[in-house]
Design an enzyme around this catalytic site. Structure first.
Site, PDB file in Angstrom:
ATOM      1  N   ASP A 114      -6.295   9.065  10.046  1.00  0.00           N
ATOM      2  CA  ASP A 114      -4.301   8.403  11.094  1.00  0.00           C
ATOM      3  C   ASP A 114      -3.912   9.527  12.128  1.00  0.00           C
ATOM      4  O   ASP A 114      -4.533  10.218  12.854  1.00  0.00           O
ATOM      5  CB  ASP A 114      -3.622   8.465   9.239  1.00  0.00           C
TER       6      ASP A 114
ATOM      7  N   GLU B 272       1.094  -1.697  -0.040  1.00  0.00           N
ATOM      8  CA  GLU B 272      -0.467   0.098   0.208  1.00  0.00           C
ATOM      9  C   GLU B 272       0.903   1.256   0.043  1.00  0.00           C
ATOM     10  O   GLU B 272       1.420   1.733   1.213  1.00  0.00           O
ATOM     11  CB  GLU B 272      -0.666   0.465   1.545  1.00  0.00           C
TER      12      GLU B 272
END
Lengths: 267, 402
Positions: free
Chosen positions: A62, A51
């Protein structure tokens, strides 16, 4: 290739009786050249799929580790364009599936109309947009389907079973199950329950389901493998390892050792 | 204009819901609650009782004769100037209307904890107040830079029992506080209501906040009809995220009334150090909505700059983007210096210390009056939303006046 490359990888892992190991890094942290070297190391050490994170200035989904990496990467010239460049170089030397992981605003700035061809040119197989829920982005989804690039849906613990079919509708490649409510880099995700839900989703959707958010040790990866999930995503642990190493040689050594131990734990 | 276009949650091409899947069920629950809870009689009665007896509504509409004389001594352009006195609300700004509505809604949804983001601190104070009076714990995220420049409001929030948590990332201002609040919400979404402070963010927030703030415009319109006869020619408000402006505008959208929003030009739009999102922004997605944002060619959000912490935001509510795109509203800018000068002028002529946010709207009044009077061929009659009081800005004003 594209989606077919992802399907082949899951089939190969299944044949070996283990989950796929999916490794995340933020492209451009601490530099684009370092990211290339680290990405090579991840693949060499046993990651089945990468990824490639596109840094974004406001990564509200995040946790601190990836948010800090994002800020460093932007300062070092990281961007969607740079991530595509990195993918292209990796594709020239590896057949591993590459997933571009991003927020939507960099995609809009890049141009939704030119993104599908750019992904194809770079050899990217799938796109994961954190802040693009199932209800949005119909045009982008159609354009990517036309070029066989998968759009990876995320299912969360808060996603009800009634809502789940609409979230995974038309999914290809794989489905990403978020192990717990929270941001990336959780230390205490309930992985047992996550594995159970992931298997149930996989059975209903007839697609591999990977588990991510909070897998940071070989023991946790081993437990998920024992619970027979299709894939395990490791992100913050890798990004944190890259950040903690003082120079490129030690960065490479550290991620190699981390990923090798994760991979062997899942065998 | 409520929810133009075919898709719910959209105003033309702007709006929508761009959040992580984890938050989607909570947003859907909140959207359903608009119909099943907010827009039904028991909630409305309870909320309006609070507005009346706790907030002090209706707020007055004050005719500002001395300021009008100062702005246009010959009174050739500015016929009448009326100020909607949101500064007289409990806690000193319009923010309390929304905060009480959302915290009341959160209780009805069974949430046990309230979080909020704040820039200037007015929304933080309002949310801390609403949480206190309704007995819920409250955590407010605030950029580290804003904590330093809005110290009185930080003290107020703490005294009200709220926890003030600094946002240390990015520009350490409002947008980063919003990121931290979203991170908290995604972690605690089952128990926590996120009380968004502006008509921004993912659907249903732009609609929910606008509906809770339209009490400003509804009152102003009725008061104007009663006191001045007829309707104003133009309505003016400052725009950061845009909640006081949309609250004021919504009541007048069906009327033949010109709508003007004033954004922060900071050190000047040409310097790049500004918060003029509608004027200079591009179509993007920030904090859950497709709207106009200040962003670079890579899609990275730019830092906004304004002397006013409440306007220092690189996004704007999607309904404003749609109102601008359709031409129904016009958006102008005022610089830091112009806003500071206007704040002094309002204080000396009307005896009102206005928030630096509102001072931006005052700074463009003379220009708007001139333009409108030309269009109408008579002096213009203008209503301005005085969104908050300026005590919190005194140290900034003193510092800048040296």
């Amino acid at each position: 290739m594209t989606v077919a490359r992802i399907d082949a990888t899951f089939a190969a892992c299944r044949a070996e009786g283990r989950p796929a190991l999916i490794a995340y890094l933020t492209t451009g942290d601490p530099s684009l050249e370092d990211s290339l070297a680290c990405a090579r190391a991840l693949l060499a050490a046993g990651a089945d799929m990468l990824e490639l994170g596109v840094p974004f200035s406001d990564p509200s989904a995040d946790g601190p580790v990836i948010a800090a990496a994002s800020a460093r990467a932007i300062r070092a010239g990281g961007s969607l364009t740079a991530a595509l460049g990195l993918a292209k170089r990796l594709r020239s030397e590896s057949n591993a599936p590459l997933v571009l992981f991003t927020y939507l605003n960099p995609v809009l700035a890049f141009g939704q109309e030119r993104l599908p061809q750019a992904l194809l040119d770079a050899g990217v197989d799938a796109l994961l947009v954190v802040d693009l829920p199932a209800e949005e982005g119909a045009e982008l989804r159609a354009a990517l389907a036309a070029v066989e690039v998968a759009v990876i849906p995320l299912v969360a613990p808060t996603t009800s079973e009634a809502r789940e079919p609409s979230v995974v509708l038309g999914a290809r490649g794989f489905i990403y199950y978020v192990s717990a409510t929270g941001v990336t880099g959780l230390g205490d995700a309930p992985l047992g329950a996550a594995a159970e839900r992931a298997r149930a989703i996989a059975a209903r959707a007839k697609l591999p389901v990977v588990v991510g958010f909070g897998v940071d040790t070989p023991d946790k990866a081993r437990a998920l493998a024992a619970a027979r999930v299709d894939g395990v995503v490791v992100g913050s642990a890798i990004v944190g390892t890259i950040a903690a190493a003082p120079d490129l040689a030690s960065r490479i050594a550290a991620v190699r050792s981390l990923v090798a131990s994760l991979a062997s734990a899942m065998k | 204009m409520s929810e133009l276009g075919e898709r719910p949650g959209y105003f033309g091409e702007f709006g929508g819901r761009f959040v992580a899947e984890t938050l989607m069920p909570a947003l859907i629950e909140l959207t359903d609650a608009l119909d099943t809870i907010v827009n039904v009689e028991p909630f409305q009665r309870e909320w309006r009782e609070l507005l009346r007896h706790y907030v002090g509504r209706p707020t007055p509409l004050w005719r500002a004769e001395r300021l009008a004389d100062a702005l246009d001594p010959a009174r050739r352009h500015l016929g009448e100037l009326w100020l909607k006195r949101e500064d007289l609300c409990h806690t000193g700004a319009h923010k309390i209307n929304n905060a009480l509505g959302q915290v009341l809604l959160a209780k009805k949804l069974g949430k046990t904890r309230i979080i909020a983001e704040t820039g200037a601190g007015q929304h933080g104070v309002a949310t801390a107040t609403a949480a206190a009076v309704m007995g819920l714990p409250c955590e407010v995220y605030m950029g580290e830079v804003d904590i330093a420049r809005q110290a009185p409001n930080v003290s107020r929030m703490k005294m009200l029992g709220a926890t003030v948590t600094p946002a240390l990332s990015g520009s350490r201002t409002l947008k980063d506080a919003m990121n931290e609040a979203l991170r908290d919400w995604v972690t605690n979404v089952r128990t926590t209501h996120y009380c968004v402070g502006s008509a921004a963010g993912p659907h249903p927030y732009p609609t929910l906040v606008a509906e809770l703030q339209r009490v400003i415009g509804d009152e102003a319109r009725a008061q104007w009809l009663e006191s001045a006869g007829g309707l104003p020619d133009a309505v003016v408000a400052c725009v950061g995220g845009g909640s006081n402006a949309i609250g004021m505008f919504r009541a007048f959208i069906p009327d033949d009334v010109a709508l003007f929003g004033v954004e922060a030009a900071g050190e000047g739009v040409e310097t790049g150090r500004h918060a003029a999102t509608l004027t200079e922004g591009r179509v993007g997605v920030l904090h859950g909505a497709r709207t106009l944002v200040l962003s670079d060619d890579d899609g990275q959000i730019l830092e906004a700059h304004s002397v006013s912490a409440g306007l220092d935001y690189p996004g704007v509510g999607p309904e404003h983007a749609a109102l601008m795109r359709s031409g129904r509203a016009r958006y102008l800018t005022a610089s830091d210096d112009e806003a500071l000068a206007a704040a002094h002028q309002v204080a000396r002529t009307e005896g009102i210390l206005v928030a630096l946010e509102t001072a931006h709207a005052f700074a463009r009044l003379a220009d708007i009056a001139r333009e409108e009077s030309r269009r109408l061929a008579r002096p213009a009659r203008i209503a301005l939303c005085l969104s908050g009081r300026g005590d919190k800005d005194l140290s900034t004003i003193e510092e800048r006046s040296k």
